[in-house]
Design an enzyme around this catalytic site. Structure first.
Site, PDB file in Angstrom:
ATOM      1  N   THR A  14      74.327  64.530  71.016  1.00 44.25           N
ATOM      2  CA  THR A  14      74.208  63.128  71.939  1.00 44.25           C
ATOM      3  C   THR A  14      75.667  62.747  71.939  1.00 44.25           C
ATOM      4  O   THR A  14      75.940  61.836  72.944  1.00 44.25           O
ATOM      5  CB  THR A  14      73.148  62.189  70.994  1.00 44.25           C
ATOM      6  N   TYR A  27      68.520  61.276  78.889  1.00 47.64           N
ATOM      7  CA  TYR A  27      69.924  61.771  78.729  1.00 47.64           C
ATOM      8  C   TYR A  27      69.825  63.196  78.392  1.00 47.64           C
ATOM      9  O   TYR A  27      68.887  63.827  77.891  1.00 47.64           O
ATOM     10  CB  TYR A  27      70.867  61.174  77.825  1.00 47.64           C
ATOM     11  N   SER A  60      71.315  70.321  69.681  1.00 49.26           N
ATOM     12  CA  SER A  60      71.121  70.874  68.503  1.00 49.26           C
ATOM     13  C   SER A  60      69.746  71.531  67.797  1.00 49.26           C
ATOM     14  O   SER A  60      69.758  72.302  67.082  1.00 49.26           O
ATOM     15  CB  SER A  60      71.792  70.070  67.186  1.00 49.26           C
ATOM     16  N   THR A  93      72.282  65.391  66.013  1.00 50.57           N
ATOM     17  CA  THR A  93      71.857  64.741  64.700  1.00 50.57           C
ATOM     18  C   THR A  93      70.619  65.723  64.279  1.00 50.57           C
ATOM     19  O   THR A  93      70.322  65.534  63.223  1.00 50.57           O
ATOM     20  CB  THR A  93      71.641  63.514  64.879  1.00 50.57           C
ATOM     21  N   ASP A  94      69.820  66.047  65.192  1.00 48.29           N
ATOM     22  CA  ASP A  94      68.495  66.503  65.145  1.00 48.29           C
ATOM     23  C   ASP A  94      68.601  67.728  63.794  1.00 48.29           C
ATOM     24  O   ASP A  94      67.786  67.574  62.816  1.00 48.29           O
ATOM     25  CB  ASP A  94      67.848  67.274  66.017  1.00 48.29           C
ATOM     26  N   LYS A 166      67.899  63.511  58.280  1.00 51.80           N
ATOM     27  CA  LYS A 166      67.851  62.426  59.536  1.00 51.80           C
ATOM     28  C   LYS A 166      66.242  61.978  59.151  1.00 51.80           C
ATOM     29  O   LYS A 166      65.194  62.638  58.888  1.00 51.80           O
ATOM     30  CB  LYS A 166      67.638  63.133  60.704  1.00 51.80           C
ATOM     31  N   GLU A 284      51.001  69.707  39.487  1.00 48.36           N
ATOM     32  CA  GLU A 284      49.709  69.844  39.767  1.00 48.36           C
ATOM     33  C   GLU A 284      49.435  71.444  40.318  1.00 48.36           C
ATOM     34  O   GLU A 284      48.197  71.811  40.264  1.00 48.36           O
ATOM     35  CB  GLU A 284      49.184  69.168  41.021  1.00 48.36           C
TER      36      GLU A 284
HETATM   37  N1  ASP Z   1      68.558  66.228  70.327  1.00 46.34           N
HETATM   38  C1  ASP Z   1      69.915  65.736  70.106  1.00 46.34           C
HETATM   39  C2  ASP Z   1      70.566  66.812  69.325  1.00 46.34           C
HETATM   40  O1  ASP Z   1      70.366  66.983  67.979  1.00 46.34           O
HETATM   41  C3  ASP Z   1      69.904  64.379  69.261  1.00 46.34           C
HETATM   42  C4  ASP Z   1      71.396  64.051  68.821  1.00 46.34           C
HETATM   43  O2  ASP Z   1      72.148  64.302  68.992  1.00 46.34           O
HETATM   44  O3  ASP Z   1      71.197  62.914  68.242  1.00 46.34           O
HETATM   45  O4  ASP Z   1      71.354  67.301  70.007  1.00 46.34           O
END
Ligand code: ASP
Length: 328
Positions: A14, A27, A60, A93-94, A166, A284
């Site tokens: 992103t 996007y 990602s 970020t994924d 995340k 457990e």
């Molecule tokens: N789907 C995107 C990625 O991981 C989300 C992001 O970058 O925040 O490339």
């Protein structure tokens, strides 16, 4: 004054996303070429010489061994190059926690390596990518940034890759860190470390895998039966990470099937589907009797990365795998 020379490895995400306009929702991650991002960054007059290198231009969610191998090789070369002071990886970020942790396990700590991403596309109003990148430059340029392992810079915080995850789908401060807190607070003009480097002069902990063994995450759900375990074994999984209820629990029939798998040489690690917390041995679930490993502080995604690395490095014994999870 000589500016720090920073290798920028671009993978997409992103931070390089576009297509939403100022206020739209849809996007494309990785839409902008790294060269375009660098041109935006040049306009910020950051106190660093940025040397771009393309690795990929993807979301990602599509990252895997091919890109990881290219990233690892580029980092190894940059660590050996006296002209490079540090490395920034632009990343979605994924799966930033997975890439970050894999590199953390397989690279020495001699030079700072920072993953940076964004929660808002580059053309969205209030886009966070440029600020996060400026913060990453601030971190990599700091003398105290070496010896902390691979880091993630997001939302004005510096997180250790080992601890970061995340935890929100769209909030700007989407990342949490467990069991330790953030390493530092960062803003483009200031950086405050909360402690000294904890991994100074460490070599790589493990060799980078020549291939990735198939390791699946199985999420436990109330009322499930053991058929999904059998299905995973049927596709040749060498390891299974249970994302269990509570402290890594699952219905008795599922645990029994996992224990049978462990007896056949499949490595089975119990982690938790719960957002945060430790999974300890023999609470457990009788791990000793069932031949299972407890993930301790690692969530399912990172437990899978560690298990793949361990299996690829020839580790087949549950006690040794447990020791590796105990050490993180
Ligand atoms: N789907 C995107 C990625 O991981 C989300 C992001 O970058 O925040 O490339």
């Amino acid at each position: 004054m000589t500016l720090p020379r920073i290798l920028v490895l671009g993978t997409g995400g992103t931070i390089a996303g576009a297509g939403s306009g100022a206020t739209g929702a849809a996007y494309r991650p990785g839409d902008l070429a790294l060269g375009t991002l660098i041109a935006h960054l040049d306009a910020l007059n950051l106190a660093a010489e940025l040397v771009p290198q393309d690795i990929a231009q993807i979301g990602s969610q599509d990252i895997g061994w091919t890109q990881w191998r290219a990233l690892h090789a580029a980092c190894v070369a940059a660590i050996a190059d006296p002209a490079v002071d540090g490395i920034i990886i632009t990343h979605g970020t994924d799966t930033a926690e997975e890439t970050g942790y894999l590199l953390d396990l397989t690279l020495p700590t001699a030079k700072p390596i920072v993953l940076v991403g964004a929660m808002r596309a580059a053309d969205a109003v209030g886009a966070d990518g440029m600020r996060n990148f400026a913060n990453a430059v601030r971190v990599v340029s700091d003398r105290e940034s070496c010896g902390r392992g691979v880091m993630l810079v997001m939302g004005d915080a510096v997180l250790a890759a080992r601890d970061a995850r995340k935890a929100a789908t769209s909030a700007i401060d989407a990342f949490r860190t467990f069991p330790r807190g953030p390493l530092a607070r960062v803003m483009p003009a200031t950086l405050d470390w909360f402690g000294p480097p904890h991994r100074r002069n460490e070599g790589a902990r493990y060799a980078f895998p020549q291939a990735l063994p198939r390791v699946a995450i199985l999420t436990a759900g109330a009322g499930m039966d053991a058929a999904p375990v059998e299905a995973l074994l049927g596709i040749g999984c060498k390891g299974v990470v249970l994302a269990g209820m509570g402290q890594g629990n699952a219905p008795a029939s599922v645990l029994a099937a996992l224990s049978r798998a462990a007896a056949r040489g499949v490595q089975v690690v119990r982690s938790a589907r719960v957002d945060e917390g430790i999974v300890d041995r023999n609470v457990e679930v009788d791990d000793d009797a069932l031949g299972l490993v407890a993930a301790r502080a690692l969530g399912p995604a990172k437990a899978r990365i560690l298990l793949m690395v361990l299996i690829a490095n020839g580790m087949t014994d549950a006690a040794h795998i447990q020791a590796a999870f105990d050490g993180g």
